[in-house]
Design an enzyme around this catalytic site. Structure first.
Site, PDB file in Angstrom:
ATOM      1  N   ASN A   1       0.874  -1.176   0.000  1.00 12.50           N
ATOM      2  CA  ASN A   1       0.000   0.000   0.000  1.00 12.50           C
ATOM      3  C   ASN A   1       0.909   1.223   0.000  1.00 12.50           C
ATOM      4  O   ASN A   1       1.511   1.559   1.015  1.00 12.50           O
ATOM      5  CB  ASN A   1      -0.889  -0.022   1.259  1.00 12.50           C
ATOM      6  CG  ASN A   1      -1.700   1.259   1.408  1.00 12.50           C
ATOM      7  OD1 ASN A   1      -1.715   2.111   0.517  1.00 12.50           O
ATOM      8  ND2 ASN A   1      -2.369   1.404   2.547  1.00 12.50           N
ATOM      9  N   TRP A   2       1.017   1.850  -1.176  1.00  8.89           N
ATOM     10  CA  TRP A   2       1.950   2.986  -1.298  1.00  8.89           C
ATOM     11  C   TRP A   2       1.424   4.226  -0.589  1.00  8.89           C
ATOM     12  O   TRP A   2       2.146   5.201  -0.428  1.00  8.89           O
ATOM     13  CB  TRP A   2       2.184   3.312  -2.776  1.00  8.89           C
ATOM     14  CG  TRP A   2       2.903   2.242  -3.541  1.00  8.89           C
ATOM     15  CD1 TRP A   2       3.324   1.018  -3.069  1.00  8.89           C
ATOM     16  CD2 TRP A   2       3.300   2.294  -4.928  1.00  8.89           C
ATOM     17  NE1 TRP A   2       3.950   0.308  -4.079  1.00  8.89           N
ATOM     18  CE2 TRP A   2       3.947   1.065  -5.223  1.00  8.89           C
ATOM     19  CE3 TRP A   2       3.173   3.247  -5.932  1.00  8.89           C
ATOM     20  CZ2 TRP A   2       4.462   0.782  -6.497  1.00  8.89           C
ATOM     21  CZ3 TRP A   2       3.679   2.961  -7.201  1.00  8.89           C
ATOM     22  CH2 TRP A   2       4.319   1.747  -7.470  1.00  8.89           C
ATOM     23  N   LYS A   3       0.161   4.208  -0.195  1.00  8.89           N
ATOM     24  CA  LYS A   3      -0.475   5.391   0.403  1.00  8.89           C
ATOM     25  C   LYS A   3      -0.256   6.591  -0.532  1.00  8.89           C
ATOM     26  O   LYS A   3      -0.201   6.409  -1.738  1.00  8.89           O
ATOM     27  CB  LYS A   3       0.046   5.622   1.821  1.00  8.89           C
ATOM     28  CG  LYS A   3      -0.101   4.346   2.664  1.00  8.89           C
ATOM     29  CD  LYS A   3       0.073   4.544   4.128  1.00  8.89           C
ATOM     30  CE  LYS A   3      -0.121   3.193   4.845  1.00  8.89           C
ATOM     31  NZ  LYS A   3      -0.010   3.299   6.294  1.00  8.89           N
TER      32      LYS A   3
ATOM     33  N   HIS B   1      -9.466   1.027   5.136  1.00 14.59           N
ATOM     34  CA  HIS B   1      -8.165   1.260   5.774  1.00 14.59           C
ATOM     35  C   HIS B   1      -8.361   2.204   6.962  1.00 14.59           C
ATOM     36  O   HIS B   1      -9.185   3.116   6.913  1.00 14.59           O
ATOM     37  CB  HIS B   1      -7.172   1.867   4.772  1.00 14.59           C
ATOM     38  CG  HIS B   1      -5.776   1.879   5.304  1.00 14.59           C
ATOM     39  ND1 HIS B   1      -5.331   2.829   6.182  1.00 14.59           N
ATOM     40  CD2 HIS B   1      -4.746   1.022   5.098  1.00 14.59           C
ATOM     41  CE1 HIS B   1      -4.071   2.560   6.498  1.00 14.59           C
ATOM     42  NE2 HIS B   1      -3.693   1.478   5.853  1.00 14.59           N
TER      43      HIS B   1
ATOM     44  N   GLU C   1      -6.792   4.649   7.975  1.00 12.26           N
ATOM     45  CA  GLU C   1      -6.641   6.084   7.669  1.00 12.26           C
ATOM     46  C   GLU C   1      -7.920   6.627   7.033  1.00 12.26           C
ATOM     47  O   GLU C   1      -8.291   7.777   7.258  1.00 12.26           O
ATOM     48  CB  GLU C   1      -5.412   6.283   6.766  1.00 12.26           C
ATOM     49  CG  GLU C   1      -4.119   6.101   7.567  1.00 12.26           C
ATOM     50  CD  GLU C   1      -2.939   5.547   6.781  1.00 12.26           C
ATOM     51  OE1 GLU C   1      -2.932   5.635   5.539  1.00 12.26           O
ATOM     52  OE2 GLU C   1      -2.017   5.001   7.437  1.00 12.26           O
TER      53      GLU C   1
ATOM     54  N   GLU D   1      -4.962  -4.762  10.808  1.00  8.72           N
ATOM     55  CA  GLU D   1      -3.975  -3.699  10.960  1.00  8.72           C
ATOM     56  C   GLU D   1      -4.251  -2.925  12.241  1.00  8.72           C
ATOM     57  O   GLU D   1      -5.059  -1.994  12.237  1.00  8.72           O
ATOM     58  CB  GLU D   1      -4.043  -2.736   9.760  1.00  8.72           C
ATOM     59  CG  GLU D   1      -3.715  -3.372   8.432  1.00  8.72           C
ATOM     60  CD  GLU D   1      -3.157  -2.351   7.438  1.00  8.72           C
ATOM     61  OE1 GLU D   1      -2.129  -2.659   6.836  1.00  8.72           O
ATOM     62  OE2 GLU D   1      -3.725  -1.252   7.294  1.00  8.72           O
TER      63      GLU D   1
ATOM     64  N   GLY E   1       2.770   2.546  10.745  1.00  9.96           N
ATOM     65  CA  GLY E   1       3.700   3.653  10.551  1.00  9.96           C
ATOM     66  C   GLY E   1       4.414   4.094  11.824  1.00  9.96           C
ATOM     67  O   GLY E   1       5.027   5.147  11.868  1.00  9.96           O
TER      68      GLY E   1
ATOM     69  N   SER F   1       3.841  -1.850  10.353  1.00  4.41           N
ATOM     70  CA  SER F   1       5.295  -1.851  10.539  1.00  4.41           C
ATOM     71  C   SER F   1       5.954  -3.186  10.191  1.00  4.41           C
ATOM     72  O   SER F   1       6.909  -3.599  10.856  1.00  4.41           O
ATOM     73  CB  SER F   1       5.656  -1.419  11.965  1.00  4.41           C
ATOM     74  OG  SER F   1       5.189  -0.104  12.215  1.00  4.41           O
TER      75      SER F   1
ATOM     76  N   GLY G   1       2.923  -1.000   4.261  1.00  5.75           N
ATOM     77  CA  GLY G   1       2.937   0.426   3.960  1.00  5.75           C
ATOM     78  C   GLY G   1       4.340   0.896   3.635  1.00  5.75           C
ATOM     79  O   GLY G   1       4.850   0.689   2.529  1.00  5.75           O
ATOM     80  N   GLY G   2       4.993   1.518   4.606  1.00  3.69           N
ATOM     81  CA  GLY G   2       6.301   2.133   4.402  1.00  3.69           C
ATOM     82  C   GLY G   2       7.302   1.250   3.669  1.00  3.69           C
ATOM     83  O   GLY G   2       7.972   1.696   2.725  1.00  3.69           O
TER      84      GLY G   2
END
Ligand code: 13P
Length: 250
Positions: free
Chosen positions: A9-11, A95, A97, A167, A173, A212, A233-234
């Site tokens: 997930n590149w966000k 998600h 977010e 998640e 993150g 993470s 993510g990251g």
């Protein structure tokens, strides 16, 4: 045996040039990843070029969100049919977010899930508790509520063409990963809850962990019996890190 899945997930990250380099890096290193299903979820504007580069490759791509509506006067939104038109096979729904920053409640998430399946997209349904909820022992209640809202709308059979991602919000993150045991406990809870209605569906469902995940901690997480891969993510923005996670899943 459930086939493992690793989804990036590149966000809201990436220029065209960065996306090109990332995709190239992933494709070049994927040769020794044989069994795991690998996909990337770029921001909407990058989907057409990612689709162009990944067409014919074994990496799939998907959206990070979609509208519950098919088309019409919904300024700023992107629909399921549009994602399909650009070759998406998957889409992330609910998600944390989206839930926290854009006010998506369980009902909205369930509608998006239904809209995704309505056009043949595989929804990756995200669930998870906040730190405050975990500390007040509400993890299972929250996750059950998030899952039940969707199953209540679409029925248990629909979970057969879906993926769930656990998640925990406090692990996203933050560099603070759930321990493999903490994650496994919630994954087992989710599977058990669905098994109350259909043990067949529950047994087949892929449940990914997100929060993470890095090359260095992926193997231990994926060693848990109910963890079937990761939503990253990251670390999905770094080809070598992402490949490390794919290899750990494989
Ligand atoms: P991080 O891997 O950056 O913690 O993000 C997890 C996530 O939200 C993936 O959807």
């Amino acid at each position: 045996m459930r086939r493992r899945v690793v989804a990036g997930n590149w966000k809201m990250n990436g220029t065209q040039a960065e996306a090109a380099a990332l995709i190239r890096g992933i494709e070049q290193g994927l040769g020794d990843v044989r069994r795991t299903e690998v996909l990337v979820c770029p921001p909407f504007v990058l989907i057409p070029i990612v689709a162009e580069w990944l067409g014919g490759s074994r990496v799939a791509w998907g959206g990070q969100n979609l509208s519950a509506h098919k088309s019409g006067a919904y300024t700023g939104e992107v629909s399921g049919p549009m994602l399909r038109d650009f070759g998406c096979s998957h889409v992330i729904v609910g998600h944390s977010e989206r839930r926290a920053l854009y006010g998506e409640d369980d009902q909205t998430v369930a509608e998006k899930f239904r809209a995704a399946q309505g056009v043949g997209l595989v929804p990756i349904l995200c669930v998870g508790e906040t730190l405050a909820e975990r500390e007040s022992n509400e993890t299972e209640r929250v996750v059950a509520r998030q899952i039940d809202a969707v199953v209540g709308m679409v029925g248990i059979g629909a979970m057969d063409s879906a993926i769930v991602a656990y998640e925990p919000v406090w692990a996203i993150g933050t560099g603070r990963t759930a321990t493999p045991e903490q994650a496994q406990a919630v994954h087992a809870f989710i599977r058990g809850r669905l098994a109350q209605t259909s043990s067949t569906v529950a047994e087949r469902l892929r449940i990914l962990y997100g929060g993470s995940v890095k090359g260095a901690n992926a193997r231990q997480l994926f060693a848990q019996p109910d963890i079937d891969g990761g939503l990253i993510g990251g670390a999905s923005l770094d080809a070598q890190e992402f490949l490390g996670i794919c290899r750990a899943a494989d």
